[in-house]
Design a protein around this motif. Structure first.
Motif, mmCIF file in Angstrom:
data_model
loop_
_atom_site.group_PDB
_atom_site.id
_atom_site.type_symbol
_atom_site.label_atom_id
_atom_site.label_comp_id
_atom_site.label_asym_id
_atom_site.label_seq_id
_atom_site.Cartn_x
_atom_site.Cartn_y
_atom_site.Cartn_z
ATOM 1 N N LEU A 66 0.858 -1.178 0.000
ATOM 2 C CA LEU A 66 0.000 0.000 0.000
ATOM 3 C C LEU A 66 0.896 1.230 0.000
ATOM 4 N N VAL A 67 0.812 2.003 -1.070
ATOM 5 C CA VAL A 67 1.631 3.201 -1.200
ATOM 6 C C VAL A 67 0.816 4.393 -0.722
ATOM 7 N N ARG A 68 1.354 5.116 0.236
ATOM 8 C CA ARG A 68 0.669 6.291 0.755
ATOM 9 C C ARG A 68 0.706 7.400 -0.294
ATOM 10 N N LYS A 69 -0.448 7.957 -0.602
ATOM 11 C CA LYS A 69 -0.549 8.988 -1.637
ATOM 12 C C LYS A 69 -0.670 10.392 -1.054
ATOM 13 N N LEU A 70 -1.269 10.508 0.119
ATOM 14 C CA LEU A 70 -1.493 11.813 0.728
ATOM 15 C C LEU A 70 -0.738 11.890 2.052
ATOM 16 N N ASN A 71 -0.061 13.000 2.266
ATOM 17 C CA ASN A 71 0.551 13.210 3.566
ATOM 18 C C ASN A 71 0.735 14.704 3.803
ATOM 19 N N GLU A 72 0.863 15.055 5.051
ATOM 20 C CA GLU A 72 0.916 16.459 5.435
ATOM 21 C C GLU A 72 2.139 17.169 4.850
ATOM 22 N N GLU A 73 3.270 16.506 4.869
ATOM 23 C CA GLU A 73 4.495 17.140 4.376
ATOM 24 C C GLU A 73 4.394 17.461 2.881
ATOM 25 N N ALA A 74 3.880 16.517 2.098
ATOM 26 C CA ALA A 74 3.716 16.767 0.661
ATOM 27 C C ALA A 74 2.750 17.929 0.430
ATOM 28 N N ALA A 75 1.721 18.008 1.234
ATOM 29 C CA ALA A 75 0.757 19.103 1.097
ATOM 30 C C ALA A 75 1.426 20.446 1.392
ATOM 31 N N ARG A 76 2.261 20.470 2.409
ATOM 32 C CA ARG A 76 2.960 21.713 2.753
ATOM 33 C C ARG A 76 3.896 22.165 1.630
ATOM 34 N N GLN A 77 4.491 21.219 0.910
ATOM 35 C CA GLN A 77 5.450 21.541 -0.140
ATOM 36 C C GLN A 77 4.799 21.797 -1.500
ATOM 37 N N SER A 78 3.500 21.536 -1.600
ATOM 38 C CA SER A 78 2.833 21.720 -2.892
ATOM 39 C C SER A 78 2.734 23.200 -3.238
ATOM 40 N N GLU A 79 2.521 23.461 -4.496
ATOM 41 C CA GLU A 79 2.414 24.838 -4.969
ATOM 42 C C GLU A 79 0.968 25.313 -5.023
ATOM 43 N N ILE A 80 0.069 24.530 -4.469
ATOM 44 C CA ILE A 80 -1.336 24.909 -4.451
ATOM 45 C C ILE A 80 -1.533 26.038 -3.438
ATOM 46 N N GLU A 81 -2.186 27.081 -3.885
ATOM 47 C CA GLU A 81 -2.402 28.231 -3.013
ATOM 48 C C GLU A 81 -3.431 27.888 -1.932
ATOM 49 N N GLN A 82 -3.059 28.148 -0.696
ATOM 50 C CA GLN A 82 -3.977 27.916 0.416
ATOM 51 C C GLN A 82 -4.915 29.114 0.522
ATOM 52 N N ILE A 83 -6.192 28.822 0.733
ATOM 53 C CA ILE A 83 -7.151 29.910 0.896
ATOM 54 C C ILE A 83 -7.759 29.834 2.286
#
Length: 83
Positions: free
Chosen positions: A23-40
């Motif tokens: 089982l490969v983890r796809k979502l994690n907090e660290e990846a979310a923090r490093q993404s370029e998606i603008e937080q609103i």
């Protein structure tokens, strides 16, 4: 950050139980923090306006609530029979 809670249908739990492999983890907090998606940041009023502007989101949310309620009622009936 607290763990998120997730409801998984019994049939999917059974399918997962019977599945072999890695089982490969796809979502994690660290990846979310490093993404370029603008937080609103939005307040409740803005959220309600935005969801009402999206017909599919509004209908799917309502459908999910109705189905959750039906399943809860079924569970309550089953529990009442056992008690």
């Amino acid at each position: 950050m607290p763990d998120e809670l997730l409801t998984i249908a019994p049939k999917f739990l059974k399918e997962l139980e019977n599945t072999e492999g890695v089982l490969v983890r796809k979502l994690n907090e660290e990846a979310a923090r490093q993404s370029e998606i603008e937080q609103i940041s939005i307040d409740e009023k803005t959220f309600r306006w935005m969801i009402n502007e999206d017909a599919m989101a509004t209908e799917k949310l309502a459908e999910g609530i109705r189905n959750f309620t039906k399943d809860l009622e079924k569970l309550e009936e089953q529990m009442a029979k056992r008690l």
